[in-house]
Write an enzyme that holds these catalytic residues in place. Structure first.
Site, PDB file in Angstrom:
ATOM      1  N   LEU A 127       0.889  -1.255  -0.014  1.00 20.43           N
ATOM      2  CA  LEU A 127       0.016   0.100   0.000  1.00 20.43           C
ATOM      3  C   LEU A 127       0.858   1.395   0.017  1.00 20.43           C
ATOM      4  O   LEU A 127       1.786   1.491   0.789  1.00 20.43           O
ATOM      5  CB  LEU A 127      -1.066   0.168   1.185  1.00 20.43           C
ATOM      6  CG  LEU A 127      -2.109   1.114   1.208  1.00 20.43           C
ATOM      7  CD1 LEU A 127      -3.262   0.606   2.060  1.00 20.43           C
ATOM      8  CD2 LEU A 127      -1.616   2.383   1.586  1.00 20.43           C
ATOM      9  N   HIS A 231       7.750   1.754  10.907  1.00 19.81           N
ATOM     10  CA  HIS A 231       8.083   3.036  10.323  1.00 19.81           C
ATOM     11  C   HIS A 231       7.350   4.103  10.900  1.00 19.81           C
ATOM     12  O   HIS A 231       5.984   3.951  10.627  1.00 19.81           O
ATOM     13  CB  HIS A 231       8.384   3.029   8.929  1.00 19.81           C
ATOM     14  CG  HIS A 231       9.144   4.049   8.561  1.00 19.81           C
ATOM     15  ND1 HIS A 231       8.509   5.292   8.043  1.00 19.81           N
ATOM     16  CD2 HIS A 231      10.340   4.001   7.936  1.00 19.81           C
ATOM     17  CE1 HIS A 231       9.575   6.030   7.550  1.00 19.81           C
ATOM     18  NE2 HIS A 231      10.504   5.480   7.328  1.00 19.81           N
TER      19      HIS A 231
END
Length: 343
Positions: A127, A231
């Protein structure tokens, strides 16, 4: 402005390449390599065209398109089952408890165990949304469209689904986890290993990765600190996964240590709560003022599958939807759509 999720085609190569260059590294499913991306699109075309209604080594790629301009602003991927061709590796965090009578102390050691537990599971991944589009629910549209696709092609997917979130990458593009664990055995930095994996698969991990458990206490402080941490750009994605019912069960990515979240496929919220309905009307009066609800609406199978936001009004024999959504999806009265609440 209306955006639609649609199947990727060979004409999307440049769009994918442009997005791949913008990821900042560590994005295995979207490598900035034309040859690898061409192979992905070819594999997706084969999957969309396959007629068998069973689980195979399929990968589906979708694009987020602005219907007003034709611009492609994002992408996502779905894998029917991983590990059918090559082993699929993760690290599973376990523990070993030992007791010393002489010292009167109990010691608990956390351990990374190389695992192929995810083999045979479905995966949602790949994505990416252009930074300028990260508002207005487009990330949610991308993410949740995958679950509607799984629901409407349920026989092609496994009973468990997982998602790997990108781990922490430092300012130089390196991975503290890779440097502290695998990098010691492979003789290459994180960028090179990640690029090689994206292009050629991770069979080299099976060839070179030590099979013995790794004691976390023996790693550097920098490596320990990022185990199971997404992240910073992936925190919103993690929240969306958790809202769908995904949970972290102590599995992490072997490259960057990012968390792997999983769920029983039939218990994924968007799959559980979606419903099918016949479109009884396309009505300009269906909007926020009429009591209609803003929902994700999908139509079509395989390469004809499309998803968009639309206003949906529940009626006695089906649903009425607004004309903008109907036009984006190519829906007319008498057709059947799937829909689920936007939350």
């Amino acid at each position: 402005m209306t955006h639609v999720i649609r199947a990727a085609t060979e004409a999307d190569l440049q769009h994918l390449y442009d997005m791949a260059k913008s990821t900042g590294g560590g994005f295995t499913n979207l490598p900035p390599d034309r040859k690898a991306l061409t192979a992905k699109l070819e594999r997706a075309a084969t999957a969309f065209a396959r007629e068998g209604d069973d689980i195979s080594d399929d990968m589906f790629v979708f694009m987020l398109e602005d219907t007003a301009t034709g611009d492609v602003r994002g992408t996502c991927q779905v894998f029917s089952a991983v590990g059918l061709k090559y082993p699929f590796y993760s690290y599973r965090i376990g523990s070993l408890t030992q007791h010393s009578e002489e010292l009167g102390r109990t010691f608990r050691a956390d351990i990374l165990n190389l695992s192929t537990d995810m083999e045979g599971c479905s995966e949602v991944g790949g994505l990416f949304l252009h930074p300028g589009e990260r508002s207005g629910g487009l990330g949610m549209l991308l993410a949740r469209s995958r679950y509607l696709f799984i629901r409407n092609h349920r026989a092609r997917f496994a009973d468990k689904t997982f998602a790997e979130l990108r781990g922490v990458i430092d300012e130089a593009g390196g991975s503290p986890f890779w440097d502290g664990v695998a990098g010691r055995f492979f003789g290459m930095n994180f960028q090179d290993a990640d690029e090689f994996n994206a292009k050629h698969g991770n069979q080299f991990i099976a060839d070179l990765m030590p099979k013995h458990p790794v004691y976390i206490a023996m790693l550097t402080e920098q490596a320990r600190a990022v185990i199971g941490v997404p992240h910073p750009t992936g925190r919103a994605a993690m929240r969306m996964l958790e809202n769908e019912g995904f949970a972290w069960e102590k599995y992490v990515d072997i490259f960057d240590g990012g968390p792997t979240l999983s769920a029983r496929t039939d218990q994924i919220r968007s799959i559980k709560e979606a419903a099918d309905a016949s479109v009884v009307a396309v009505d300009e009066g269906v909007d926020e003022h009429s009591g209609a609800e803003r929902r994700l609406v999908s139509v079509g199978r395989m390469a004809e599958f499309r998803v968009a936001y639309g206003w949906v009004d529940q009626r006695d024999e089906g649903v009425a939807i607004d004309p903008v959504c109907a036009q984006a999806l190519g829906v007319e009265p008498g057709m059947t759509v799937s829909h689920v609440a936007r939350w």
